[in-house]
Each structure stands twice: as structure tokens, then as C-alpha cells.
Design a protein around this motif. Sequence first.
Motif, PDB file in Angstrom:
ATOM      1  N   GLU A  64      44.922  35.064  55.242  1.00 30.21           N
ATOM      2  CA  GLU A  64      45.017  33.805  55.982  1.00 30.21           C
ATOM      3  C   GLU A  64      43.634  33.263  56.331  1.00 30.21           C
ATOM      4  OE1 GLU A  64      47.515  31.827  56.844  1.00 30.21           O
ATOM      5  OE2 GLU A  64      48.857  33.101  55.679  1.00 30.21           O
ATOM      6  N   MET A  65      42.764  34.156  56.805  1.00 27.15           N
ATOM      7  CA  MET A  65      41.471  33.717  57.331  1.00 27.15           C
ATOM      8  C   MET A  65      40.487  33.319  56.246  1.00 27.15           C
ATOM      9  SD  MET A  65      40.717  36.389  60.363  1.00 27.15           S
ATOM     10  CE  MET A  65      39.077  35.723  60.670  1.00 27.15           C
ATOM     11  N   GLY A  66      40.661  33.874  55.062  1.00 28.87           N
ATOM     12  CA  GLY A  66      39.717  33.617  53.970  1.00 28.87           C
ATOM     13  C   GLY A  66      38.965  34.883  53.626  1.00 28.87           C
ATOM     14  N   VAL A  67      39.173  35.394  52.406  1.00 30.17           N
ATOM     15  CA  VAL A  67      38.578  36.671  52.021  1.00 30.17           C
ATOM     16  C   VAL A  67      38.280  36.671  50.519  1.00 30.17           C
ATOM     17  CG1 VAL A  67      40.810  37.822  51.567  1.00 30.17           C
ATOM     18  CG2 VAL A  67      38.864  39.184  52.354  1.00 30.17           C
ATOM     19  N   VAL A 113      39.402  34.744  45.453  1.00 33.93           N
ATOM     20  CA  VAL A 113      39.259  34.208  46.810  1.00 33.93           C
ATOM     21  C   VAL A 113      40.655  33.847  47.321  1.00 33.93           C
ATOM     22  CG1 VAL A 113      38.418  32.237  48.146  1.00 33.93           C
ATOM     23  CG2 VAL A 113      36.943  33.283  46.413  1.00 33.93           C
ATOM     24  N   PHE A 114      41.007  34.397  48.489  1.00 32.11           N
ATOM     25  CA  PHE A 114      42.278  34.056  49.133  1.00 32.11           C
ATOM     26  C   PHE A 114      41.973  33.300  50.423  1.00 32.11           C
ATOM     27  CE2 PHE A 114      45.407  36.676  46.823  1.00 32.11           C
ATOM     28  CZ  PHE A 114      44.569  37.509  46.117  1.00 32.11           C
ATOM     29  N   ILE A 115      42.585  32.135  50.596  1.00 35.32           N
ATOM     30  CA  ILE A 115      42.429  31.355  51.827  1.00 35.32           C
ATOM     31  C   ILE A 115      43.815  30.789  52.173  1.00 35.32           C
ATOM     32  CG2 ILE A 115      41.302  29.335  52.893  1.00 35.32           C
ATOM     33  CD1 ILE A 115      39.006  29.714  50.843  1.00 35.32           C
ATOM     34  N   LYS A 125      29.383  30.598  45.571  1.00 34.35           N
ATOM     35  CA  LYS A 125      28.706  29.357  45.960  1.00 34.35           C
ATOM     36  C   LYS A 125      29.116  28.235  45.012  1.00 34.35           C
ATOM     37  CE  LYS A 125      24.652  30.719  48.592  1.00 34.35           C
ATOM     38  NZ  LYS A 125      25.199  30.221  49.845  1.00 34.35           N
ATOM     39  N   TYR A 126      29.233  28.581  43.732  1.00 29.84           N
ATOM     40  CA  TYR A 126      29.663  27.614  42.726  1.00 29.84           C
ATOM     41  C   TYR A 126      31.078  27.109  43.057  1.00 29.84           C
ATOM     42  CZ  TYR A 126      31.854  26.308  38.295  1.00 29.84           C
ATOM     43  OH  TYR A 126      32.590  25.691  37.334  1.00 29.84           O
ATOM     44  N   SER A 127      31.921  28.033  43.530  1.00 30.56           N
ATOM     45  CA  SER A 127      33.292  27.635  43.872  1.00 30.56           C
ATOM     46  C   SER A 127      33.319  26.771  45.133  1.00 30.56           C
ATOM     47  CB  SER A 127      34.170  28.877  44.089  1.00 30.56           C
ATOM     48  OG  SER A 127      33.911  29.440  45.374  1.00 30.56           O
ATOM     49  N   ALA A 128      32.225  26.828  45.923  1.00 31.53           N
ATOM     50  CA  ALA A 128      32.084  26.055  47.162  1.00 31.53           C
ATOM     51  C   ALA A 128      32.975  26.578  48.292  1.00 31.53           C
ATOM     52  CB  ALA A 128      32.330  24.571  46.924  1.00 31.53           C
ATOM     53  N   TYR A 129      33.511  27.792  48.139  1.00 26.79           N
ATOM     54  CA  TYR A 129      34.340  28.358  49.210  1.00 26.79           C
ATOM     55  C   TYR A 129      33.578  29.390  50.021  1.00 26.79           C
ATOM     56  CZ  TYR A 129      37.984  26.231  46.412  1.00 26.79           C
ATOM     57  OH  TYR A 129      38.733  25.351  45.709  1.00 26.79           O
ATOM     58  N   ASP A 130      32.279  29.528  49.779  1.00 31.42           N
ATOM     59  CA  ASP A 130      31.521  30.580  50.454  1.00 31.42           C
ATOM     60  C   ASP A 130      31.554  30.432  51.976  1.00 31.42           C
ATOM     61  OD1 ASP A 130      30.060  28.304  49.578  1.00 31.42           O
ATOM     62  OD2 ASP A 130      28.219  29.219  50.306  1.00 31.42           O
ATOM     63  N   GLY A 131      31.669  29.200  52.460  1.00 32.84           N
ATOM     64  CA  GLY A 131      31.685  29.001  53.912  1.00 32.84           C
ATOM     65  C   GLY A 131      33.046  29.246  54.533  1.00 32.84           C
ATOM     66  N   LEU A 132      34.056  29.510  53.712  1.00 34.71           N
ATOM     67  CA  LEU A 132      35.425  29.633  54.237  1.00 34.71           C
ATOM     68  C   LEU A 132      35.921  31.071  54.303  1.00 34.71           C
ATOM     69  CD1 LEU A 132      37.081  26.653  52.303  1.00 34.71           C
ATOM     70  CD2 LEU A 132      36.192  26.668  54.633  1.00 34.71           C
ATOM     71  N   LEU A 133      35.012  32.029  54.023  1.00 37.76           N
ATOM     72  CA  LEU A 133      35.446  33.422  53.936  1.00 37.76           C
ATOM     73  C   LEU A 133      35.226  34.157  55.262  1.00 37.76           C
ATOM     74  CD1 LEU A 133      33.943  34.035  50.384  1.00 37.76           C
ATOM     75  CD2 LEU A 133      36.327  33.500  50.971  1.00 37.76           C
ATOM     76  N   SER A 134      35.982  33.762  56.270  1.00 35.19           N
ATOM     77  CA  SER A 134      35.785  34.334  57.609  1.00 35.19           C
ATOM     78  C   SER A 134      36.029  35.832  57.642  1.00 35.19           C
ATOM     79  CB  SER A 134      36.722  33.680  58.625  1.00 35.19           C
ATOM     80  OG  SER A 134      36.699  32.304  58.461  1.00 35.19           O
ATOM     81  N   ALA A 135      36.946  36.315  56.814  1.00 31.19           N
ATOM     82  CA  ALA A 135      37.237  37.758  56.829  1.00 31.19           C
ATOM     83  C   ALA A 135      36.299  38.532  55.908  1.00 31.19           C
ATOM     84  CB  ALA A 135      38.702  38.003  56.436  1.00 31.19           C
ATOM     85  N   GLY A 136      35.355  37.837  55.274  1.00 35.64           N
ATOM     86  CA  GLY A 136      34.343  38.531  54.476  1.00 35.64           C
ATOM     87  C   GLY A 136      34.833  38.963  53.108  1.00 35.64           C
TER      88      GLY A 136
END
Length: 430
Positions: A198-201, A215-217, A308-319
Motif C-alpha cells: 500500500e505504502m509503496g515498495v 514497484v508496488f504502490i 529514477k527512470y520510472s519516476a516512482y523513486d519518491g513514492l517508495l515510503s516502505a523502501g
Amino acid sequence: MGELVVGIDVGTTKICTLVGEVRADDIHVIGLGVEPSRGMKKGVVNDVNELTARVSAAIHKAERSSGYEIGRAFVSVAGAHIDSRNSRGVVGISGTRGVQIADLERAMESARAIALPHNREVLHIIPRNYTLDGQDGIRSPLGMHGFRLEVEAHIVTAASSSLQNLQKCIEGAGVYVDRFILNPLASGEVVLTDAEREMGVLVIDIGGGTTDLAVFIDGTVWHTAVISVGGWHVTNDIAQGLHLPYEIAEAVKVEYGHADTTEIDPSDVFIVQPFGEEHMSRVQRADLAAIIQPRVEELFQLVLREIKYSAYDGLLSAGAVLTGGSAQLPGMKKIAADVLKMPVRVAKPERISGMADQLRHPSYSTSVGLLRLGLIMEREDERRGRAARGGFRVKGEGANGSSGGGKRKTTNWGKLFGGVMKRLLPEDEN
Ligand SMILES: Nc1ncnc2c1ncn2[C@@H]1O[C@H](COP(=O)(O)OP(=O)(O)OP(=O)(O)O)[C@@H](O)[C@H]1O
Ligand SMILES: [Mg+2]
């Protein structure tokens, strides 16, 4: 006896076949067959005959272990030929009953209509979220009212020839490929918690020849990728750096290897016999770590570049969650956290029962995940009523690309358990 599911993880290092029995709330593993892999490089087949023989051996071991003959299976796939992208599909909704399953299907079909070269095919299409009459972020619009339904879907594609070669090896071993499943999706299914999804991992499955990412968000898959670097490259660096045969370098890595030079006591030494030398020589563990660390850092740099290319690097709160055989190398977690600058944990497959002692290792995440995700996907197909288009085959038919199971297709879960497997054990035949 419950329903049965079979997964074959065809890795660069090992081939693992699992037979699972579906129970009320989990899958109970009742058979396991592991065989060292040959005929595969960086996740793609490079020797059909060799790989077929290895797959066959892994299947026979699982048959002996479970007492069942295996006729069909979910099969893992990775390799540099994998590509992924996101796509939108839009459809109009008619009537007053709200959004129906058929509407979701039409929206997905519309998202699926991407321009693909003739030598590529869609492996997975996964809905990320829906928008209904401009209201976005809807997870399940079923029954909701509106006129215009949009779906954002993640589409994974693969080179048709790579899939065909892999299929040839599995069918050459007498087993029909029910469905190919991308490695990191299978691993993610059994290493992640619901909260992380849920959180982004980011799932990082580091195997022998490839590192597989997902990447799961918001509870679903947003991005997938495969990097053609894995533990094999680390071992190869050690073989080159210390002038050792590959097998010795592999043993040295597993026994003394560390990815973090700062953790090693300078007085720590081990003994090996390099090429061309008559006597054993002493090697400092710190020197070994100094060979390993740059390669591991480079690997995580490639991972970082991809997210970074996927642009989801900032959304991975759970690491990030590390798994796969190479995640067992000491120091990986620290180097990953340093390079990726996010919390990292190392995970082994959870959500499993039966043979847990053997399977609760990071190397088996994909294998265990295949059983769960394969089952989920089949159930989903069944729910959507797309199943039951044939594909029922008793072992022996259709092998080597002949009739019956020559093509991958959606299959009827109910039928599957009726006829594909039969007991091998004499005491169970009566
Ligand atoms: N204890 C350990 N320490 C370090 N590395 C290890 C350890 N155990 C296994 N490995 C490494 O893990 C790798 C194999 O991992 P895994 O079994 O996940 O690969 P695979 O699934 O066959 O490969 P791939 O997924 O890349 O096709 C090998 O490179 C091996 O050296
Ligand atoms: Mg693997």
C-alpha cells in the motif's frame, strides 16, 4: 485431497519445481525438485537441449517427492528482453446498472491496444487504477455509476522468441506451460506485507544471472524491470581477481564473501589454491570484499537508475525488499540502503506451509510466489469468465510442440485438477 498447483522457476542458477495443494487459506507445498541450471544465460535460453534435460530432472524430482505426475505448470520468466510500460484505456458506459465486469474488460482491451512489433507479446496486463467521469484513484469501479470509464494499466511485454524457446524446453520435458509469470511479480507475492504494498515498495530479486524489479504502490504493480546483472557477475569478478576456477570462486563467495569492506577485520584471512600455483595461498577477507563491493554498488546504481527512470523513486515510503539467492550475501542490505537511500530489508518467502525448512530462503521466493500468483491469476480469469477455452491435457499430449498444449492459453482451473495429475504411488492407485 485439495486442488493442486505446480510452479517451475527456471533460473540461471537453479531450476525449482514445486507442487502445492490448495487449502482454505494457504497453499501447502507437497513436492519439491531442485536441479542446477544449465543452458541459460542472463535469464534467457542459450542451449535448448541442455536446459530441457535440467528442467526434466527438476520435474522428475518433484514428481517423486510429491507422488504426483506433473502435466502442467506456471513458469517463471525474466531476462533483458522484458519490457514494461503504462497505458490508458477509455470506454463509454451505457445503461443504469453501473459499471459491469464486461466494462472493465473492454477498458482493459482498450489499454492493451498498444503498438507492438510482431516479435513481441504481452505477458501481463495489470490494472493500476480507474477514473470514472473524471474522478480518479478508483480501485474497483464495479457497480459505480458513470458514463466514461478510464483504466490505467501496467503492461509487461516479452520477446516472443525468448518465450517460445523457454516453452520448448518445458514442453520438451513433457509439461504444458499454463502461464508465464514475470519473476519479481511472483517474488513480490510472498515477500511483501500488505502495508508495504500500500505504502509503496520496491522488490529487488537478485538471482544468479538477473536482478528483477517490481514497484508496488497503492496495493498494485506500477513498474517492472529486469537488469542482466546478478550473483554470477560477482563470482566472475572473484574468479578473475583471485585467479580461481569459477566453482572455487563461488564457494569462496558463499563462505567468506561480504559486500561491505568496512565490516571486515583486516586480520581475517582464508586459504585458496589459485590457478598455476602449486601451493595454497592466504587471502585477506578484506581483499575479497574489495572485489565484491564495487560490483554490488554498481548493481544498486543500476537499480537506482531504473527507478529514477520510472519516476516512482519518491513514492517508495516502505523502501526496498531484497530477495533472491544473492540477497544472502552479508552486507547487501547496508550497501543497498547507502546507494538507494531508503529503508531496506532482506526477505524470504512467507505465506507458505509445507517443506518450510527447505523453502524459507530468499532463493525460493520466485518458486513459492509462482504457486500463489498463478492461483490468483487463474481465479481472476475464472471470475471474469474468460476461462474454459480448452487447454486440458493429460501428460504426454502436445509435448515437443505437437497437438494439445502447443500454445499457451487461459485454462479452466476446475478442469485442471480433474485430469492432469494422477497419483504415481502404487498405494494410492486403488
Ligand atoms: N549464502 C550465499 N551468499 C552469497 N550468495 C549466495 C548465497 N547463496 C546463493 N547465493 C548466490 O545466489 C545466486 C543464485 O540465486 P537464485 O537461486 O535466486 O538464482 P536463480 O533464480 O537461479 O537465478 P536468476 O533468477 O538470476 O535466473 C548465485 O549467484 C549464488 O552465488
Ligand atoms: Mg530467480
